[in-house]
Design an enzyme around this catalytic site. Structure first.
Site, short mmCIF file in Angstrom:
data_model
loop_
_atom_site.label_atom_id
_atom_site.label_comp_id
_atom_site.label_asym_id
_atom_site.label_seq_id
_atom_site.Cartn_x
_atom_site.Cartn_y
_atom_site.Cartn_z
N PRO A 9 69.48 83.35 23.31
CA PRO A 9 70.14 83.65 24.58
C PRO A 9 69.69 84.94 25.25
CG PRO A 9 71.67 83.89 22.74
CD PRO A 9 70.45 83.22 22.20
N ASN A 10 69.56 84.86 26.55
CA ASN A 10 69.23 85.98 27.43
C ASN A 10 67.78 86.43 27.35
OD1 ASN A 10 71.93 86.31 28.54
ND2 ASN A 10 72.48 86.97 26.49
N TYR A 22 63.82 96.42 26.54
CA TYR A 22 63.01 95.25 26.22
C TYR A 22 61.65 95.21 26.93
CZ TYR A 22 67.48 93.64 24.34
OH TYR A 22 68.64 93.53 23.63
N ASN A 73 63.75 84.74 17.37
CA ASN A 73 64.60 85.85 17.83
C ASN A 73 65.90 85.21 18.30
OD1 ASN A 73 65.92 87.91 19.10
ND2 ASN A 73 64.13 88.67 20.22
N ALA A 76 71.66 87.62 20.59
CA ALA A 76 72.98 88.06 20.10
C ALA A 76 73.57 87.10 19.05
CB ALA A 76 73.95 88.22 21.27
N ASP A 86 73.37 78.63 8.78
CA ASP A 86 73.43 77.41 7.96
C ASP A 86 72.30 76.45 8.31
OD1 ASP A 86 75.65 78.32 6.63
OD2 ASP A 86 77.09 77.00 7.63
N GLU A 97 62.54 86.31 11.22
CA GLU A 97 63.39 86.80 12.32
C GLU A 97 62.74 88.01 12.98
OE1 GLU A 97 67.66 86.78 11.60
OE2 GLU A 97 67.79 88.81 12.41
N HIS A 99 63.16 90.98 16.15
CA HIS A 99 63.91 91.63 17.23
C HIS A 99 62.99 92.59 17.95
CE1 HIS A 99 67.57 89.79 15.99
NE2 HIS A 99 67.27 90.11 14.73
N ARG A 106 70.87 101.13 17.92
CA ARG A 106 71.70 100.78 19.07
C ARG A 106 73.18 100.67 18.67
NH1 ARG A 106 69.03 95.80 21.89
NH2 ARG A 106 70.43 96.48 23.55
C1 DQA Z 1 67.52 91.30 20.37
C2 DQA Z 1 68.63 92.26 19.89
C3 DQA Z 1 69.99 91.63 20.03
O1 DQA Z 1 71.01 92.54 19.61
C4 DQA Z 1 70.26 91.27 21.47
O2 DQA Z 1 71.52 90.63 21.59
C5 DQA Z 1 69.17 90.45 22.07
C6 DQA Z 1 67.80 90.81 21.77
C7 DQA Z 1 66.13 91.96 20.35
O3 DQA Z 1 65.15 91.24 20.46
O4 DQA Z 1 66.02 93.19 20.24
O5 DQA Z 1 69.42 89.55 22.86
O6 DQA Z 1 67.49 90.18 19.51
#
Ligand code: DQA
Length: 147
Positions: A9-10, A22, A73, A76, A86, A97, A99, A106
């Site tokens: 998301p996002n 970012y 990634n 959140a 799961d 994973e 980030h 943060r």
């Molecule tokens: C993130 C870090 C997460 O805390 C955040 O909610 C994101 C991006 C990162 O790539 O740094 O959406 O996964």
């Protein structure tokens, strides 16, 4: 070798969203850079982004017979999605994973990942480079010479 990149998301807001955290590049730029990099590594890359937990879970389930690894990634969802955790455990596909930001520098809620323990490992805080390193790690995990 086939790898699936999942952005949660996002992350479709990359470039617009908190550029000081970012960066200024868009998701499309990230995905294109990764596809180009993967080509140099003889890796066939598929990129997927969703803002919806269930769609991400479906993609993880469906990865099993299609991909040799997942770079993910979870955005959140990282911090609270036991369902994604799961899903990772339910498949044999290895997951790394990633980030973009250093989640440990943060807000405190970002330091916890409920998904990481289900993955092979986690790469944090290295920007877009983290995704490239994850591709290399999956490749090495599988054995460098295989296609
Ligand atoms: C993130 C870090 C997460 O805390 C955040 O909610 C994101 C991006 C990162 O790539 O740094 O959406 O996964």
């Amino acid at each position: 070798m086939k790898i699936l990149v999942i952005n949660g998301p996002n992350l479709n807001r990359l470039g617009l969203r908190e550029p000081e955290v970012y960066g200024t590049k868009s998701l499309t730029e990230l995905e294109q850079e990764l596809i180009n990099f993967a080509e140099t590594q003889k890796v066939e890359l598929t990129c997927f982004q969703s803002n919806h937990e269930g769609d991400i879970i479906d993609a993880i389930h469906e990865s099993e017979n299609q991909f040799h690894g997942i770079v993910m990634n979870p955005g959140a969802f990282t911090h609270y999605s036991y369902a994604i955790r799961d899903a990772i455990v339910s498949v044999t596909t290895p997951v790394i994973e990633v980030h973009i930001s250093n989640v440990h520098k943060r807000e405190s809620f970002r330091s916890e990942s409920v998904t990481a323990a289900a993955t092979v490992g986690q790469i944090v805080g290295l920007g877009f480079q983290g995704y490239r390193l994850a591709i290399l790690a999956l490749k090495e995990l599988r054995g460098g010479t295989q296609k």
